[in-house]
Design an enzyme around this catalytic site. Structure first.
Site, PDB file in Angstrom:
ATOM      1  N   HIS A 128     -45.036   0.339 -20.630  1.00 52.56           N
ATOM      2  CA  HIS A 128     -44.749   0.071 -22.043  1.00 52.56           C
ATOM      3  C   HIS A 128     -44.203  -1.361 -22.125  1.00 52.56           C
ATOM      4  O   HIS A 128     -43.584  -1.843 -21.164  1.00 52.56           O
ATOM      5  CB  HIS A 128     -43.683   1.067 -22.508  1.00 52.56           C
ATOM      6  CG  HIS A 128     -43.380   1.055 -23.966  1.00 52.56           C
ATOM      7  ND1 HIS A 128     -42.573   0.115 -24.560  1.00 52.56           N
ATOM      8  CD2 HIS A 128     -43.782   1.880 -24.963  1.00 52.56           C
ATOM      9  CE1 HIS A 128     -42.477   0.371 -25.865  1.00 52.56           C
ATOM     10  NE2 HIS A 128     -43.203   1.443 -26.132  1.00 52.56           N
ATOM     11  N   ASP A 205     -38.412   3.757 -15.946  1.00 50.51           N
ATOM     12  CA  ASP A 205     -38.540   3.991 -17.376  1.00 50.51           C
ATOM     13  C   ASP A 205     -38.904   5.472 -17.514  1.00 50.51           C
ATOM     14  O   ASP A 205     -40.043   5.867 -17.284  1.00 50.51           O
ATOM     15  CB  ASP A 205     -39.635   3.089 -17.955  1.00 50.51           C
ATOM     16  CG  ASP A 205     -39.914   3.384 -19.417  1.00 50.51           C
ATOM     17  OD1 ASP A 205     -39.426   4.413 -19.924  1.00 50.51           O
ATOM     18  OD2 ASP A 205     -40.643   2.596 -20.052  1.00 50.51           O
ATOM     19  N   GLN A 208     -40.778   8.972 -21.157  1.00 47.35           N
ATOM     20  CA  GLN A 208     -41.732  10.065 -21.357  1.00 47.35           C
ATOM     21  C   GLN A 208     -41.530  11.191 -20.339  1.00 47.35           C
ATOM     22  O   GLN A 208     -42.211  12.211 -20.417  1.00 47.35           O
ATOM     23  CB  GLN A 208     -43.178   9.539 -21.280  1.00 47.35           C
ATOM     24  CG  GLN A 208     -43.547   8.542 -22.355  1.00 47.35           C
ATOM     25  CD  GLN A 208     -43.549   9.163 -23.766  1.00 47.35           C
ATOM     26  OE1 GLN A 208     -43.662  10.367 -23.943  1.00 47.35           O
ATOM     27  NE2 GLN A 208     -43.402   8.316 -24.777  1.00 47.35           N
ATOM     28  N   LYS A 231     -37.109  10.765 -28.234  1.00 44.35           N
ATOM     29  CA  LYS A 231     -38.262  11.302 -27.506  1.00 44.35           C
ATOM     30  C   LYS A 231     -37.901  12.599 -26.794  1.00 44.35           C
ATOM     31  O   LYS A 231     -38.734  13.220 -26.140  1.00 44.35           O
ATOM     32  CB  LYS A 231     -38.788  10.276 -26.505  1.00 44.35           C
ATOM     33  CG  LYS A 231     -39.364   9.051 -27.209  1.00 44.35           C
ATOM     34  CD  LYS A 231     -40.066   8.132 -26.272  1.00 44.35           C
ATOM     35  CE  LYS A 231     -40.308   6.777 -26.898  1.00 44.35           C
ATOM     36  NZ  LYS A 231     -41.399   6.794 -27.872  1.00 44.35           N
ATOM     37  N   CYS A 369     -48.040   0.109 -27.805  1.00 39.47           N
ATOM     38  CA  CYS A 369     -47.070  -0.794 -27.158  1.00 39.47           C
ATOM     39  C   CYS A 369     -47.325  -0.871 -25.657  1.00 39.47           C
ATOM     40  O   CYS A 369     -46.377  -0.899 -24.848  1.00 39.47           O
ATOM     41  CB  CYS A 369     -45.628  -0.360 -27.419  1.00 39.47           C
ATOM     42  SG  CYS A 369     -45.180  -0.402 -29.145  1.00 39.47           S
TER      43      CYS A 369
HETATM   44  N1  PMP Z   1     -41.039   3.289 -22.503  1.00 40.97           N
HETATM   45  C1  PMP Z   1     -41.898   4.273 -22.760  1.00 40.97           C
HETATM   46  C2  PMP Z   1     -42.687   4.891 -21.627  1.00 40.97           C
HETATM   47  C3  PMP Z   1     -42.066   4.723 -24.074  1.00 40.97           C
HETATM   48  O1  PMP Z   1     -42.927   5.709 -24.338  1.00 40.97           O
HETATM   49  C4  PMP Z   1     -41.312   4.112 -25.112  1.00 40.97           C
HETATM   50  C5  PMP Z   1     -41.495   4.529 -26.554  1.00 40.97           C
HETATM   51  N2  PMP Z   1     -42.827   4.647 -26.955  1.00 40.97           N
HETATM   52  C6  PMP Z   1     -40.416   3.111 -24.780  1.00 40.97           C
HETATM   53  C7  PMP Z   1     -40.303   2.712 -23.470  1.00 40.97           C
HETATM   54  C8  PMP Z   1     -39.554   2.461 -25.812  1.00 40.97           C
HETATM   55  O2  PMP Z   1     -38.687   3.401 -26.362  1.00 40.97           O
HETATM   56  P1  PMP Z   1     -37.817   3.079 -27.648  1.00 40.97           P
HETATM   57  O3  PMP Z   1     -38.769   2.531 -28.670  1.00 40.97           O
HETATM   58  O4  PMP Z   1     -37.231   4.400 -28.047  1.00 40.97           O
HETATM   59  O5  PMP Z   1     -36.781   2.080 -27.244  1.00 40.97           O
END
Ligand code: PMP
Length: 411
Positions: A128, A205, A208, A231, A369
């Site tokens: 991401h 990270d 997910q 999430k 993203c």
């Molecule tokens: N890393 C991953 C794997 C994600 O799925 C996301 C959110 N789509 C993020 C980072 C960023 O999370 P947040 O927007 O809640 O800061």
């Protein structure tokens, strides 16, 4: 109860009020955008409301009863999160705005001190943006270099290739556990072990991973991990950076202000202990309390039961999509969880998403993203269907039916 799982999806759905919304001419709404944000359980909504209604006071400072109730609830949520991920202590849990802020905090507080010119940060091709851009920003300040472990054509990451990408200059391995764009589950345990055996710091990270499987910080062996409240059925605007306490002790503050100091004078200031050293200013108290309630809700269902349910639903989703003419899966890793990306031949992903929405099916479209993942898969974007412990076979059947209809009428 679904035969392939040990969880009661009917009871879970009853606890998630937004799932009974009706949309577009009173159609029932099928929520398949779990990877972007999970629905909020009633118990989480109630916990946040209790804070707002009964003790909306600031934490750590005042002597009155409301402030002490707020402090107690805030710190007890920290304990809930620590228990949930099996951290060594609640003091290893730093509350942030989400995964994005957690990684930025780590990059600034750990990276700025520990990475210098030529030092390498190793990430994967399926990150991401939140686990790419903070390291690029840091590289502009320190001269550290971003190195990328490629993925296979199916979107999976070969742990051996990851190990081979480690060099004498690698100082940090920062990788996603589960890709939000392709659903790939990365063998983080093997990659962390390879990095640790060479004395390299590791960060995961886990945004997910936390809603889909048991996440055990001690067992996985990493040094730090980031994730988001929304999430994992908690509120937005709250997330966590977990790091081993020895690391936190050596890290400098991320932001300056109230609460992160021991003492302040015009000549200089001294820092508070972790985790408060990294929580300058009034935190998102209601968000943290809501996150504590979300964790309790997940624990009641049971993360192992959730993991096997989500695996069964993910494979049903893959199977259904694979049988729809003109649907092309984007990323077909053997080990996958929660999210499935696809395109329809000769249709734009944004059109497919918009037309599915007219049938009451909520999915996400675009690059999620994760632009480099899209580039690697040679697409500009995808439709992504993503699920959680509330998803049942009827949801997947509804997607199947609506998608066939969209392709028939508009494709
Ligand atoms: N890393 C991953 C794997 C994600 O799925 C996301 C959110 N789509 C993020 C980072 C960023 O999370 P947040 O927007 O809640 O800061």
């Amino acid at each position: 109860m679904n035969a392939s799982t040990a969880i009661d999806t009917a009871a879970i759905r009853a606890a998630l009020p937004s799932l009974s919304r009706r949309v577009h001419d009173d159609k029932s709404m099928i929520y398949l955008d779990a990877a972007a944000s999970m629905p909020r359980p009633a118990s989480v909504i109630d916990a946040v409301r209790a804070f707002d209604e009964q003790f909306p006071a600031n934490v750590h400072r005042a002597t009155h009863q409301l402030a002490s109730e707020a402090t107690q609830a805030f710190e007890s949520a920290r304990g809930d999160v620590a228990r949930f991920i099996n951290a060594a202590s609640p003091e290893e849990i730093i509350f942030t705005r989400g995964t994005t802020e957690a990684i930025n905090l780590f990059a600034n507080s750990w990276g700025a001190i520990n990475l210098s010119d030529g030092d390498e940060v190793l990430i994967t091709a399926i990150e991401h943006h939140a686990n790419i851009v903070p390291w690029q920003l840091l590289s502009q300040r320190t001269g550290c270099v971003l190195r990328v472990i490629d993925c296979r054509d199916d979107g999976s990451v070969d742990a051996k290739e990851a190990e081979a990408a480690i060099t004498d200059r690698t100082r940090l391995v920062s990788i996603t556990w589960i890709s939000n764009a392709l659903g790939t589950v990365v063998d983080v345990k093997a990659i962390v072990a390879a990095a640790k055996s060479r004395g390299i710091t590791t960060h995961l990270d886990a945004a997910q991973a936390v809603p889909h499987r048991r996440v055990d910080a001690l067992a996985i062996g990493a040094d730090a991990m980031s994730f988001s409240g929304h999430k994992m059925f908690g509120p937005t605007g709250i997330g966590v950076l977990w790091a081993r306490s020895e690391m936190l002790q050596g890290m400098s503050p991320y932001q300056g202000g109230g609460e992160m100091i021991k003492s302040v004078s015009f000549e200089g200031s001294t820092w508070n202990d972790p985790p408060w050293r990294f929580e300058a200013g009034t935190p998102n108290i209601g968000g943290a309390i809501g996150l504590g309630a979300a964790v309790q809700w997940l624990e009641e269902i049971g993360m192992d039961a959730i993991a096997s349910h989500d695996a069964a639903m993910t494979s049903e989703l893959v199977d259904r999509l694979s049988h729809i003419p003109r649907v092309v899966l984007v990323g077909t890793p053997a080990d996958r969880s929660g999210a499935v990306s696809f395109n329809v031949e000769d249709m734009h992903h944004a059109d497919v998403g918009m037309l599915l929405d007219r049938h009451g099916i909520a999915v996400r479209t675009g690059h999620h993203c994760a632009e480099p993942s899209m580039d690697r898969m040679s697409v500009t974007g995808t439709v992504r269907a993503s699920l959680g412990c509330f998803t049942n076979s009827s949801d997947l059947e509804a997607l199947d039916t609506a998608l066939r209809r969209v392709i028939e009428v508009f494709g």
